[in-house]
Scaffold this motif. Structure first.
Motif, mmCIF file in Angstrom:
data_model
loop_
_atom_site.group_PDB
_atom_site.id
_atom_site.type_symbol
_atom_site.label_atom_id
_atom_site.label_comp_id
_atom_site.label_asym_id
_atom_site.label_seq_id
_atom_site.Cartn_x
_atom_site.Cartn_y
_atom_site.Cartn_z
ATOM 1 N N LEU A 143 0.213 2.455 -5.038
ATOM 2 C CA LEU A 143 0.287 1.215 -4.970
ATOM 3 C C LEU A 143 2.252 0.904 -4.860
ATOM 4 N N GLY A 144 2.411 -0.636 -4.722
ATOM 5 C CA GLY A 144 4.339 -0.261 -4.735
ATOM 6 C C GLY A 144 4.140 -2.083 -4.431
ATOM 7 N N ASP A 185 1.011 -1.187 0.086
ATOM 8 C CA ASP A 185 -0.321 0.065 -0.077
ATOM 9 C C ASP A 185 0.795 1.303 0.081
ATOM 10 N N GLU A 186 2.380 1.222 -0.167
ATOM 11 C CA GLU A 186 3.031 2.232 -0.383
ATOM 12 C C GLU A 186 3.505 2.306 -1.450
ATOM 13 N N PRO A 187 4.154 3.453 -2.493
ATOM 14 C CA PRO A 187 4.062 3.879 -4.008
ATOM 15 C C PRO A 187 5.738 4.016 -3.532
ATOM 16 N N VAL A 188 6.795 2.768 -2.994
ATOM 17 C CA VAL A 188 7.771 2.567 -3.381
ATOM 18 C C VAL A 188 7.561 0.697 -3.798
ATOM 19 N N GLU A 201 17.363 3.609 -17.250
ATOM 20 C CA GLU A 201 19.034 3.784 -17.111
ATOM 21 C C GLU A 201 19.222 5.112 -17.819
ATOM 22 N N GLY A 202 19.288 6.195 -16.729
ATOM 23 C CA GLY A 202 19.782 7.362 -17.009
ATOM 24 C C GLY A 202 18.688 8.751 -17.437
ATOM 25 N N SER A 203 17.314 7.668 -17.144
ATOM 26 C CA SER A 203 16.182 8.971 -18.333
ATOM 27 C C SER A 203 15.785 9.672 -16.752
ATOM 28 N N GLU A 204 14.998 10.839 -17.324
ATOM 29 C CA GLU A 204 14.521 11.520 -15.834
ATOM 30 C C GLU A 204 13.351 11.132 -15.955
ATOM 31 N N ALA A 205 13.123 9.981 -15.857
ATOM 32 C CA ALA A 205 11.559 9.388 -15.980
ATOM 33 C C ALA A 205 11.190 9.442 -13.878
ATOM 34 N N ARG A 206 10.143 8.539 -13.878
ATOM 35 C CA ARG A 206 9.886 9.261 -12.707
ATOM 36 C C ARG A 206 9.950 7.731 -11.983
ATOM 37 N N LEU A 207 10.043 6.781 -10.543
ATOM 38 C CA LEU A 207 9.790 6.103 -10.449
ATOM 39 C C LEU A 207 7.941 5.199 -10.177
ATOM 40 N N HIS A 208 7.464 6.744 -9.010
ATOM 41 C CA HIS A 208 5.840 6.812 -9.198
ATOM 42 C C HIS A 208 5.190 6.520 -10.108
ATOM 43 N N ASP A 209 5.737 6.979 -11.063
ATOM 44 C CA ASP A 209 4.690 7.279 -12.712
ATOM 45 C C ASP A 209 5.271 5.739 -13.278
ATOM 46 N N LEU A 210 6.184 4.581 -13.323
ATOM 47 C CA LEU A 210 6.629 3.541 -13.250
ATOM 48 C C LEU A 210 5.571 2.685 -12.557
ATOM 49 N N LEU A 211 5.283 3.053 -11.029
ATOM 50 C CA LEU A 211 4.966 1.821 -10.802
ATOM 51 C C LEU A 211 3.644 2.191 -10.553
ATOM 52 N N VAL A 212 2.582 3.687 -10.834
ATOM 53 C CA VAL A 212 1.769 3.543 -11.004
ATOM 54 C C VAL A 212 1.171 2.987 -12.683
#
Length: 370
Positions: free
Chosen positions: A302-303, A235-238, A284-295
């Motif tokens: 969620l995580g 239940d955590e976005p990690v 790798e090396g992109s400016e993307a956010r992990l949060h957006d990927l998890l969504v």
């Protein structure tokens, strides 16, 4: 030198090729060794043969690290260009070498400069092998997309709906558990089957392995698969990674941290997450956010939690624990994201081959190089 090091590398004769560098350089003068280094550097830049390039790089590493500094009259002191050092830290190794070699041409050779050159050649040798592993893994059908996905919107994977189902909002999400046997090497190859050593001596890469379960006599009712990986939604976005054996846990919130294998003791789990495509290597090396990927993969808020356990198997057991654990983690993550047809039971043969290819990639990502 009566025989160049390039002749040793390219010779088709085992008697000439399979010799130690020290024996070839034993009677060479300092000037001859420096000339040999220059020839080798030109050769490794132009050769289209992977084996020849890598062996030349490791020859250059050994020359600068061990052989040149031991020669009488070799200058002990010198300056290492700072911009070359920065490039070395950033893994821009070809650029670092160019800077160091220009300084050597300008100021002359020295022990200090050779230490920098040795570090760069050594890293470049393994980087060259790692790039070949990436190319090989990328060529396997079903892996290409991972290297093209550079944005969360490119991520095609989704968590399986079974892992999102829970009895009540307060209940935990289901746990997906993967268990794997370990490998016993009956032929005792002494690791001669490891990539590049196998290229150098293919006859030594013929090994006979069996998969075994383990148990403690008097404690366990029966042997069990000792390697275990668990995956569940949280239940955590990690991205939560944990190793039971190492007593180590990390909640990752930044994409760059997933690719930072030296940050903690969880490099193998990070490599599995990448090799399984949950965090594609193309990011790798992109400016993307992990949060957006998890969504994208799991859903808002969620995580994902990934936990490993190897049943207390000690280091140096020769049971291929790191490779087996990687395969176990990758299998669990592939099941969780719909890349395997079933959540339970044996993998299909094409899935097994995909896991094997990705485990090889994970070995090199995580640094073990198996």
């Amino acid at each position: 030198m009566a025989e160049t090091l390039i002749d040793v590398i390219t010779s088709g004769s085992a008697d000439r090729r399979d010799r130690s560098l020290e024996s070839v350089c034993e009677k060479a003068s300092l000037a001859e060794l420096l000339n040999a280094c220059a020839q080798l550097d030109r050769f490794r830049r132009t050769s289209d043969n992977l084996y020849e390039r890598v062996r030349a790089l490791f020859f250059l590493y050994a020359l600068h690290r061990f052989i040149l500094p031991a020669r009488p009259g070799f200058p002990a002191q010198g300056l290492i260009p700072f911009d070359g050092y920065i490039r070395l830290l950033d893994r821009r190794l070809e650029e670092a070498l160019d800077v160091f070699l220009r300084e050597q041409e300008r100021a002359g050779p020295s022990d200090s400069l050779s230490s920098a050159l040795a570090a760069a050649y050594h890293k470049l040798g393994f980087q060259t092998l790692a790039h070949q592993v990436r190319r090989s893994v990328r060529s396997v059908l079903g892996n290409q997309w991972m290297f093209r996905a550079g944005h969360p919107g490119d991520q095609p994977l989704r968590i399986r709906p079974e892992l999102l189902a829970r009895a009540t909002p307060a209940s935990p999400f289901p746990v997906l558990r993967e268990r794997t046997p370990v490998r016993m090497d009956l032929s005792h190859s002494g690791w001669s089957d490891i990539f590049f050593l196998g290229m150098d001596f293919p006859e030594g890469a013929r090994v006979l392995n069996i998969s075994i379960d383990l148990g403690v006599h008097g404690r366990d009712a029966a042997p069990q698969p000792p390697v275990e990986a668990c995956v569940r939604v949280i239940d955590e976005p990690v991205l939560r990674l944990a190793s039971v054996d190492l007593g180590c846990r990390a909640d990752i919130t930044e994409l760059s941290e997933v690719f930072d294998f030296a940050r903690d003791y969880l490099g193998l789990l990070k490599a599995a997450v990448i090799a399984a495509g949950v965090v594609p290597p193309g990011m790798e090396g992109s400016e993307a956010r992990l949060h957006d990927l998890l969504v994208q993969v799991i859903g808002p808020g969620l995580g994902l939690e990934v936990v490993s356990r190897v049943g207390g198997i000690p280091k140096g057991s020769r049971l291929a624990v790191s490779t087996t654990l990687l395969a176990c983690l990758i299998s669990a993550l592939m099941r969780a994201t719909g890349q395997a047809r079933s959540l339970s039971g044996p993998l299909e043969e094409d899935e097994r081959r995909l896991v094997a290819a990705r485990a090889i990639l994970g070995e090199w990502l995580g640094g073990s190089g198996g």
